[in-house]
Scaffold this motif. Sequence first.
Motif, mmCIF file in Angstrom:
data_model
loop_
_atom_site.group_PDB
_atom_site.id
_atom_site.type_symbol
_atom_site.label_atom_id
_atom_site.label_comp_id
_atom_site.label_asym_id
_atom_site.label_seq_id
_atom_site.Cartn_x
_atom_site.Cartn_y
_atom_site.Cartn_z
ATOM 1 N N HIS A 143 10.981 -1.276 -11.170
ATOM 2 C CA HIS A 143 10.105 -0.898 -12.283
ATOM 3 C C HIS A 143 9.612 0.541 -12.127
ATOM 4 O O HIS A 143 9.485 1.275 -13.130
ATOM 5 C CB HIS A 143 8.926 -1.854 -12.374
ATOM 6 N N MET A 144 9.317 0.947 -10.907
ATOM 7 C CA MET A 144 8.889 2.327 -10.667
ATOM 8 C C MET A 144 9.994 3.318 -11.037
ATOM 9 O O MET A 144 9.745 4.338 -11.710
ATOM 10 C CB MET A 144 8.476 2.495 -9.199
ATOM 11 N N LEU A 145 11.224 3.032 -10.606
ATOM 12 C CA LEU A 145 12.333 3.933 -10.901
ATOM 13 C C LEU A 145 12.676 3.943 -12.389
ATOM 14 O O LEU A 145 12.982 4.997 -12.963
ATOM 15 C CB LEU A 145 13.560 3.528 -10.080
ATOM 16 N N ARG A 146 12.610 2.778 -12.999
ATOM 17 C CA ARG A 146 12.941 2.726 -14.431
ATOM 18 C C ARG A 146 11.919 3.495 -15.260
ATOM 19 O O ARG A 146 12.282 4.130 -16.258
ATOM 20 C CB ARG A 146 13.012 1.271 -14.882
ATOM 21 N N ARG A 147 10.652 3.463 -14.850
ATOM 22 C CA ARG A 147 9.641 4.224 -15.579
ATOM 23 C C ARG A 147 9.904 5.728 -15.478
ATOM 24 O O ARG A 147 9.565 6.493 -16.387
ATOM 25 C CB ARG A 147 8.251 3.897 -15.036
ATOM 26 N N GLU A 193 0.831 -1.204 0.000
ATOM 27 C CA GLU A 193 0.000 0.000 0.000
ATOM 28 C C GLU A 193 0.867 1.256 0.000
ATOM 29 O O GLU A 193 0.558 2.243 -0.687
ATOM 30 C CB GLU A 193 -0.925 -0.006 1.221
ATOM 31 N N VAL A 194 1.951 1.242 0.765
ATOM 32 C CA VAL A 194 2.855 2.391 0.782
ATOM 33 C C VAL A 194 3.515 2.566 -0.583
ATOM 34 O O VAL A 194 3.640 3.692 -1.089
ATOM 35 C CB VAL A 194 3.918 2.220 1.887
ATOM 36 N N LEU A 195 3.935 1.460 -1.196
ATOM 37 C CA LEU A 195 4.510 1.554 -2.536
ATOM 38 C C LEU A 195 3.476 2.077 -3.533
ATOM 39 O O LEU A 195 3.819 2.794 -4.480
ATOM 40 C CB LEU A 195 5.027 0.185 -2.984
ATOM 41 N N GLY A 196 2.221 1.704 -3.333
ATOM 42 C CA GLY A 196 1.168 2.235 -4.196
ATOM 43 C C GLY A 196 1.035 3.749 -4.067
ATOM 44 O O GLY A 196 0.784 4.447 -5.059
ATOM 45 N N MET A 197 1.229 4.266 -2.855
ATOM 46 C CA MET A 197 1.195 5.715 -2.663
ATOM 47 C C MET A 197 2.375 6.379 -3.379
ATOM 48 O O MET A 197 2.219 7.424 -4.033
ATOM 49 C CB MET A 197 1.213 6.045 -1.174
ATOM 50 N N PHE A 198 3.546 5.777 -3.254
ATOM 51 C CA PHE A 198 4.704 6.328 -3.962
ATOM 52 C C PHE A 198 4.486 6.286 -5.477
ATOM 53 O O PHE A 198 4.860 7.222 -6.194
ATOM 54 C CB PHE A 198 5.960 5.550 -3.606
ATOM 55 N N ASN A 199 3.887 5.221 -5.960
ATOM 56 C CA ASN A 199 3.639 5.113 -7.395
ATOM 57 C C ASN A 199 2.672 6.203 -7.867
ATOM 58 O O ASN A 199 2.834 6.755 -8.960
ATOM 59 C CB ASN A 199 3.075 3.735 -7.723
ATOM 60 N N THR A 231 11.972 -8.220 -0.040
ATOM 61 C CA THR A 231 11.954 -9.439 -0.843
ATOM 62 C C THR A 231 12.270 -9.110 -2.295
ATOM 63 O O THR A 231 12.381 -7.943 -2.686
ATOM 64 C CB THR A 231 10.583 -10.115 -0.754
ATOM 65 N N ASP A 232 12.387 -10.155 -3.103
ATOM 66 C CA ASP A 232 12.637 -9.948 -4.529
ATOM 67 C C ASP A 232 11.456 -9.265 -5.204
ATOM 68 O O ASP A 232 11.643 -8.449 -6.113
ATOM 69 C CB ASP A 232 12.908 -11.299 -5.200
ATOM 70 N N ASP A 233 10.237 -9.570 -4.761
ATOM 71 C CA ASP A 233 9.062 -8.889 -5.311
ATOM 72 C C ASP A 233 9.094 -7.403 -4.985
ATOM 73 O O ASP A 233 8.666 -6.570 -5.797
ATOM 74 C CB ASP A 233 7.781 -9.517 -4.750
ATOM 75 N N PHE A 234 9.578 -7.074 -3.800
ATOM 76 C CA PHE A 234 9.707 -5.662 -3.430
ATOM 77 C C PHE A 234 10.662 -4.956 -4.380
ATOM 78 O O PHE A 234 10.371 -3.856 -4.875
ATOM 79 C CB PHE A 234 10.207 -5.559 -1.983
ATOM 80 N N TRP A 235 11.830 -5.567 -4.651
ATOM 81 C CA TRP A 235 12.791 -4.954 -5.565
ATOM 82 C C TRP A 235 12.221 -4.862 -6.969
ATOM 83 O O TRP A 235 12.489 -3.891 -7.696
ATOM 84 C CB TRP A 235 14.094 -5.739 -5.563
ATOM 85 N N VAL A 260 13.329 2.988 1.350
ATOM 86 C CA VAL A 260 14.090 1.779 1.025
ATOM 87 C C VAL A 260 15.366 1.685 1.861
ATOM 88 O O VAL A 260 15.691 0.626 2.404
ATOM 89 C CB VAL A 260 14.433 1.752 -0.482
ATOM 90 N N VAL A 261 16.070 2.794 1.979
ATOM 91 C CA VAL A 261 17.401 2.769 2.599
ATOM 92 C C VAL A 261 17.333 2.827 4.121
ATOM 93 O O VAL A 261 18.081 2.130 4.811
ATOM 94 C CB VAL A 261 18.259 3.926 2.055
ATOM 95 N N GLU A 262 16.417 3.636 4.667
ATOM 96 C CA GLU A 262 16.441 3.907 6.097
ATOM 97 C C GLU A 262 15.307 3.248 6.879
ATOM 98 O O GLU A 262 15.532 2.779 7.995
ATOM 99 C CB GLU A 262 16.384 5.427 6.329
ATOM 100 N N ASP A 263 14.107 3.226 6.319
ATOM 101 C CA ASP A 263 12.948 2.804 7.110
ATOM 102 C C ASP A 263 12.798 1.293 7.208
ATOM 103 O O ASP A 263 12.512 0.762 8.290
ATOM 104 C CB ASP A 263 11.662 3.408 6.520
ATOM 105 N N LEU A 264 12.951 0.604 6.098
ATOM 106 C CA LEU A 264 12.671 -0.832 6.072
ATOM 107 C C LEU A 264 13.855 -1.646 6.555
ATOM 108 O O LEU A 264 15.008 -1.353 6.208
ATOM 109 C CB LEU A 264 12.287 -1.282 4.656
#
Length: 468
Positions: A293-297, A246-252, A284-288, A274-278
């Motif tokens: 994909h978000m950053l590449r877009r 859900e948080v990643l959805g907000m970032f997206n 997981t690999d699904d997280f990456w 990614v770097v500090e909070d988690l």
Amino acid sequence: KVADTGFKMLTSQLDQCLDRSESLSPVVLRAERFVDLVDALLMYVSGPREDKAIEAIDRLVPLADYLADDKTALPVVRTSKLSKEQGSQSQELEMWWPILLGLSRAVGDPRRTIRTKSLVTLLSIINQHFFPSREGSKEAHIDTSDTEFQSPQHGDLQTLQLVFRGVLTPMLEHAETRGNSGSRSPIPLPDDFERFVTGTTSRDTEQSTGEKTEWLDTTFDHLMDGCVSLCLKSIEIYQTDCLVEEVLGMFNSCLISDSGALAVRGMLRLQSFVVEDLDKDVITDDFWATVCHMLRRCLSVRGLPGQLSGSAEEETDTSPGTRKDRESDTQAQQQEALAMMSEFVLEEELLADRRHIGSNAVMIIGSLLGNRSIVESMGLRWYVFLGTGLGRGIEDWEQAARIMIMYPSQSLTSDNGLDPPHYLENALYGRKYMVKFLVHLIGKEEVLNPEKIAGTDSKPSATAAKSL
């Protein structure tokens, strides 16, 4: 005076409703007109009187406590046939929505004090009433199948997901509707970004001394910090990462926004997430896969026209009829390509701020790929994925630069009056980092001395360097 008198009458009725009186009138008002009471308070929240708005927000807290009290019967709600079939849990949620959605709308209030008060109150209600309160819940795994913990006041993941999707995520729209003022802070660029085409303007390095009032400057970070806190709390209590999605959805939602300022803010906060909070154990690999994909877009250019089809291919059929048809098709393709370029240039004029996204995405990707622990966590696969994405992004920026040179814009400025970065500047900045990635890969032992690596499948870094 009319507003004061009306508010006194309303608060008097609220006090009678919440004192557990046995008289008939307060019970009827509390049981059958609960939503009306909430709506009446929310009208004062959106009203012109700031003092009454703040007091009305404070008055919503006892109503939330009333709903969460197990010893109090739920108010009667006019339920539809569908909600009756779904049971008491759906009916209870229906009573919470007016409070949650009302505070969510108030977070978009033009007055900073009101939106800050609304956001703090909303997050406090969710933390207090939508998580389990069982003793020792932090030490023991919560069984979400336990019926005792399926109602909203006891907390369950499904309800929290609904709150994220229906209450928290929609608040990001306030950044677009309340973020078009010229008083907004300039969109940041990387410190080592070179503006050799557009030049450095006076406001690029200007430090704002006035008070920041824009929603994006004053409220966005607090909202995302609160949502990340809810996510981390759910991981601790439920031992699952469902709310990470859900948080990643907000970032997206931030990254795909038309607002370049919101997209850049979202990327910078995503990097911190990614770097500090988690905790690295949660990633997981699904997280990456999602993050990469978000950053590449973000490296691509939205609406970029395709390459103009060439007409210099050899043709075996040179009959007059065939040649005429071919020329007609070529002319139609050229007209279509010109129309697409015109649309692209027009969109560039309207959404000039989005040019800031590319350089910031390069900086964040470079920061992630320069962090040894991050690279070890994501693996070589996503390292190469981001590296090749940067290469394609550079090609897109150079193609966009050629189009903008052919069709120069007449009014290419961002919302706050600054010239956006040129696509050639983004391309050069991306090439700097591409060289760094290649040097890092080429410096690996299996690339320098491939003959020492036994087996044909034991040279992943060499393959990665070749791909880049």
